[in-house]
Design a protein around this motif. Structure first.
Motif, PDB file in Angstrom:
ATOM      1  N   LYS A   1       0.844  -1.208   0.000  1.00 51.92           N
ATOM      2  CA  LYS A   1       0.000   0.000   0.000  1.00 51.92           C
ATOM      3  C   LYS A   1       0.878   1.257   0.000  1.00 51.92           C
ATOM      4  CE  LYS A   1      -4.284  -1.768   0.721  1.00 51.92           C
ATOM      5  NZ  LYS A   1      -3.897  -3.162   0.440  1.00 51.92           N
ATOM      6  N   THR A   2       2.123   1.106   0.435  1.00 50.05           N
ATOM      7  CA  THR A   2       3.056   2.235   0.489  1.00 50.05           C
ATOM      8  C   THR A   2       3.946   2.282  -0.750  1.00 50.05           C
ATOM      9  OG1 THR A   2       3.112   2.001   2.895  1.00 50.05           O
ATOM     10  CG2 THR A   2       4.794   3.396   1.912  1.00 50.05           C
ATOM     11  N   ARG A   3       4.362   1.094  -1.201  1.00 52.82           N
ATOM     12  CA  ARG A   3       5.249   0.996  -2.365  1.00 52.82           C
ATOM     13  C   ARG A   3       4.635   0.059  -3.395  1.00 52.82           C
ATOM     14  NH1 ARG A   3      10.164   3.751  -2.952  1.00 52.82           N
ATOM     15  NH2 ARG A   3      10.750   4.577  -0.921  1.00 52.82           N
ATOM     16  N   SER A   4       4.706   0.427  -4.658  1.00 54.57           N
ATOM     17  CA  SER A   4       4.210  -0.451  -5.713  1.00 54.57           C
ATOM     18  C   SER A   4       5.039  -1.731  -5.741  1.00 54.57           C
ATOM     19  CB  SER A   4       4.322   0.259  -7.059  1.00 54.57           C
ATOM     20  OG  SER A   4       4.244  -0.683  -8.111  1.00 54.57           O
ATOM     21  N   ALA A   5       4.353  -2.878  -5.707  1.00 57.70           N
ATOM     22  CA  ALA A   5       5.073  -4.147  -5.775  1.00 57.70           C
ATOM     23  C   ALA A   5       5.729  -4.299  -7.148  1.00 57.70           C
ATOM     24  CB  ALA A   5       4.120  -5.303  -5.497  1.00 57.70           C
ATOM     25  N   GLY A   6       5.171  -3.653  -8.156  1.00 54.77           N
ATOM     26  CA  GLY A   6       5.694  -3.803  -9.517  1.00 54.77           C
ATOM     27  C   GLY A   6       6.956  -3.002  -9.759  1.00 54.77           C
TER      28      GLY A   6
ATOM     29  N   GLY B   1       8.304  -0.552  -7.493  1.00 46.03           N
ATOM     30  CA  GLY B   1       9.015  -0.090  -6.297  1.00 46.03           C
ATOM     31  C   GLY B   1       8.785   1.375  -5.971  1.00 46.03           C
ATOM     32  N   GLN B   2       7.956   2.065  -6.764  1.00 41.40           N
ATOM     33  CA  GLN B   2       7.773   3.496  -6.507  1.00 41.40           C
ATOM     34  C   GLN B   2       6.773   3.733  -5.373  1.00 41.40           C
ATOM     35  OE1 GLN B   2       7.031   5.171 -10.567  1.00 41.40           O
ATOM     36  NE2 GLN B   2       9.104   5.943 -10.299  1.00 41.40           N
TER      37      GLN B   2
END
Ligand code: FE2
Length: 383
Positions: free
Chosen positions: A39-44, A46-47
């Protein structure tokens, strides 16, 4: 492996302990902003998916525990629970002792002199670097560590230098073109295009941002003389700082001015120091070029004498043969320099024979990115 987690300052900080005795403090706000959950960082990619304004200003650590060696934190007031791997916390710890001395450089930088480098010039063959990522990794890594490297085995033909850049990034075009010829001319637009020797210099300090890499490749070289040499500007700056801290302070805290207006339609100007430090004192860039230094107008009258004395001493050290590494480029050979650090020079050469070099610029961030990506692949393959 984490051994303890002690909440402090009413939840505003936490002290972590590692097996072996290391300790490091972190702030609740920092941990929340850098949480690794999806929810904090995109798993895809990393942003980060949140902004600082999405985090309550009163964020605290409500609870902390060590689970399977990693840190688990529940933040208040939003009761969000996040896990932080112990290795990630070690890699990103910021709880260091007092600030570093001005002029420091990172662990990847290795300063050198003629004595340490003349017989161990980093070198690779083009064909090997193009086909073997291990060879390319070593060569790029040498550029990162020493700020220069030689590449040979190029075709002795115009434009071959672009092949070197293609290995790691993109050419930076300028008003000199995608690349430019360096050979004796009758009415030169630049003193580089004569048979005179050139004092060690960095290229194009009149651009902002400055070109961070330069590649010089030899198409033909049958003259007497005309050797190339390189000088580690970071090593010279450290030598100046050691013998004359005040001179180092003057050259790093006042801007110089650089300009170039040698061809029609071009009036480049930049205002930057000869020795540039980052806001935390890191040595990040050397600019040194007698041909394009403009009148210095940003040094107070009361300090100009001492500024010029420091400039003179810096120049003397740069000219000191003990800092110099020399080689003669033959047809099909090239070298790359980190133009924010390593100066290059040319010895004078005689009128008989031909000396035809070509130069181009490229970007160091691209080179470091390619190197980091290759290193990441190697690491994954090893795991
Ligand atoms: Fe140059």
């Amino acid at each position: 492996m984490l051994t303890h987690a002690l909440i402090g300052d009413a939840g505003k900080t936490i002290e972590l302990g590692w097996k072996g005795g290391a300790r490091s403090r972190f702030h609740a706000m920092w941990l929340r902003d850098n949480a690794l959950d999806d929810k904090t960082r995109s798993a895809g990619n990393g942003q980060r998916l949140i902004t600082i304004l999405d985090i309550p200003a009163e964020t605290r650590i409500g609870a902390a525990s060590i689970k399977d060696g990693d840190l688990e934190i529940t933040f208040a007031p939003d009761q969000k629970t996040v896990s932080f791997p112990a290795a990630w916390l070690t890699a990103n710890a910021y709880d260091r002792d007092a600030s570093r001395k001005a002029g420091w450089t990172g662990d990847a930088i290795r300063r050198w002199t003629g004595a340490t480098m003349q017989n161990s010039v980093p070198r690779a063959g083009y064909a090997a670097a193009a086909h073997d990522s291990d060879v390319l990794r070593e060569w790029l890594s040498a550029v990162r560590a020493y700020g220069f490297a030689v590449m040979d085995g190029l075709p002795a033909e115009s434009g071959a230098l672009c092949k070197v850049v293609d290995l790691f990034g993109y050419i930076r075009e300028t008003n000199y073109g995608r690349w430019f010829d360096v050979r004796a001319e009758v009415n030169p637009s630049n003193l580089a295009y004569t048979n005179l020797g050139l004092q060690a210099h960095t290229d194009n300090p009149y651009r902002d941002p400055v070109p961070t890499l330069q590649i010089l490749a030899c198409v033909e070289n049958t003259v007497d003389g005309g050797e190339s040499s390189v000088v580690d500007g970071f090593a010279v700056a450290a030598a100046l700082q050691a013998e004359n801290p005040e001179g180092f302070r003057l050259l790093s805290s006042y801007p110089a001015r650089f300009e170039y207006a040698g061809s029609s339609g071009v009036r480049l100007q930049a205002k930057r120091p000869m020795i540039e430090l980052g806001p935390d004192g890191e040595l990040i860039c050397i600019r040194f070029n007698n041909r394009s230094l403009a009148p210095t107008v940003d040094v107070p009258f009361a300090e100009m004498d001492r500024y010029y004395a420091a400039y003179r001493r810096f120049a003397e050290l740069i000219e000191d043969p003990s800092f110099e590494v020399t080689f003669k480029l033959e047809a099909g050979q090239s070298f790359i320099v980190d133009n924010t650090r390593v100066m290059h020079a040319r010895k004078a050469f005689s009128g008989s024979g031909k000396r035809w070099l070509q130069g181009c610029y490229a970007d160091k961030d691209g080179l470091l990115s390619t190197l980091a990506a290759i290193e990441h692949q190697f690491k994954e393959a090893a795991e």
